[in-house]
Design a protein around this motif. Sequence first.
Motif, PDB file in Angstrom:
ATOM      1  N   TYR A 164      55.871  24.668   7.953  1.00 56.40           N
ATOM      2  CA  TYR A 164      55.637  23.317   7.437  1.00 56.40           C
ATOM      3  C   TYR A 164      56.836  22.880   6.582  1.00 56.40           C
ATOM      4  N   GLY A 165      57.174  21.626   6.659  1.00 58.07           N
ATOM      5  CA  GLY A 165      58.233  21.068   5.821  1.00 58.07           C
ATOM      6  C   GLY A 165      59.626  21.261   6.363  1.00 58.07           C
ATOM      7  N   LEU A 201      54.519  20.441  16.559  1.00 58.04           N
ATOM      8  CA  LEU A 201      53.114  20.107  16.782  1.00 58.04           C
ATOM      9  C   LEU A 201      52.846  18.679  16.302  1.00 58.04           C
ATOM     10  N   PRO A 202      51.875  18.010  16.877  1.00 59.02           N
ATOM     11  CA  PRO A 202      51.549  16.659  16.388  1.00 59.02           C
ATOM     12  C   PRO A 202      51.126  16.698  14.924  1.00 59.02           C
ATOM     13  N   SER A 203      51.528  15.693  14.198  1.00 61.19           N
ATOM     14  CA  SER A 203      51.186  15.616  12.778  1.00 61.19           C
ATOM     15  C   SER A 203      49.885  14.834  12.590  1.00 61.19           C
ATOM     16  N   ALA A 208      54.725  11.461   9.176  1.00 60.46           N
ATOM     17  CA  ALA A 208      55.040  12.669   8.410  1.00 60.46           C
ATOM     18  C   ALA A 208      55.820  13.654   9.277  1.00 60.46           C
ATOM     19  N   THR A 209      56.494  14.598   8.606  1.00 58.66           N
ATOM     20  CA  THR A 209      57.257  15.619   9.333  1.00 58.66           C
ATOM     21  C   THR A 209      56.296  16.522  10.094  1.00 58.66           C
ATOM     22  N   ILE A 213      55.565  25.303  15.478  1.00 56.89           N
ATOM     23  CA  ILE A 213      54.842  26.520  15.843  1.00 56.89           C
ATOM     24  C   ILE A 213      55.856  27.483  16.455  1.00 56.89           C
ATOM     25  N   LEU A 214      55.905  28.695  15.885  1.00 60.30           N
ATOM     26  CA  LEU A 214      56.862  29.716  16.321  1.00 60.30           C
ATOM     27  C   LEU A 214      56.090  30.898  16.872  1.00 60.30           C
ATOM     28  N   LYS A 215      56.399  31.281  18.111  1.00 59.99           N
ATOM     29  CA  LYS A 215      55.744  32.427  18.736  1.00 59.99           C
ATOM     30  C   LYS A 215      56.796  33.495  18.981  1.00 59.99           C
ATOM     31  N   VAL A 216      56.589  34.674  18.357  1.00 58.48           N
ATOM     32  CA  VAL A 216      57.545  35.778  18.493  1.00 58.48           C
ATOM     33  C   VAL A 216      56.997  36.828  19.447  1.00 58.48           C
TER      34      VAL A 216
END
Length: 310
Positions: A164-165, A201-203, A208-209, A213-216
């Motif tokens: 976030y941010g 992702l949709p806010s 807004a920013t 989503i990060l998938k490792v």
Amino acid sequence: MAADPAKYFSANKLPSKTKGKSGKEPPNKRTCSELSDTSMEELNLILSDLDEIKIAMKNTVTKSDLTDVVKSIVKEMLDQYKKDTEDRIESVEKDYKERCGKLEDKIDGLCLEVEHLREVLAQRDAAIRNLTASLDGVTRIAESAHQKSNYNEQYSRKNNIKIYGMTESRDEDTTSAVCKILKDCAKVDLTKDEILAAHRLPSKVEGATRPVILKVKNSDIKSRIMKQRSTVKSANKGLRLADDVTYLNSRLIQRLNDHEEISQAWYFNGSVFAKPVDSDRRIKFDINDDIAIKLRQKNRRPSNRNPMHR
């Protein structure tokens, strides 16, 4: 019975000569023959009156006659009243019997209807019990399926991280931007090979920013990143790392935080935990749990388990 003239005369004397108003005798005196004729006339008149009295007495109704007449009239009235009363009672009794017969027929019909309704009600009760048992079974199955579905969804997100941010730019390479910001803020070096996916992702708030989503590849890489989330938060105000929690688990955490007996709730390693206000114990909760009941059960039976906490 004829009256005795002698007795009558002894009791009622003939009128004597009277003086005038002046006290003097009348001037003209009658002779003895005239007096004799007058006495006979009066006697005849008296005898005539006595005969009339005798006839009248014969025709007069006596007390006993009156009594008999009254008795006869009263008896006749009583007999008539008795007859009328008996007729009326007979009519009322007949009407009462007819009504009682009709009421008995209606009562018999109602009794049969009540018995029929009881049978129907018993059948309905049995059907409701069966449906209730089936519904309970279906509810348990649905809750179990719901729980497993949420678990599987959460398991599929176990290697996901939400950022976030993170500043958004036009035509950005999200994967490269994530690697750069993690290296700058968290001192974590990631290669593109260790990242399976990274996108916005949709806010929930327009303008807004949008979060990333990060998938490792595996949980070790995720653990290496999440250990530095406090560092990331302090190094860049507004930047925050969080687990990718399912909607149902997010609602569970919200309910726990809103509960007056819960001081803190969090997600860890696929599960949701909470800490009661009056205890240091950490309790694991599921989406189908009743919070108040779960707390009472834990108060009655303390758990020796000590799961990891945030």
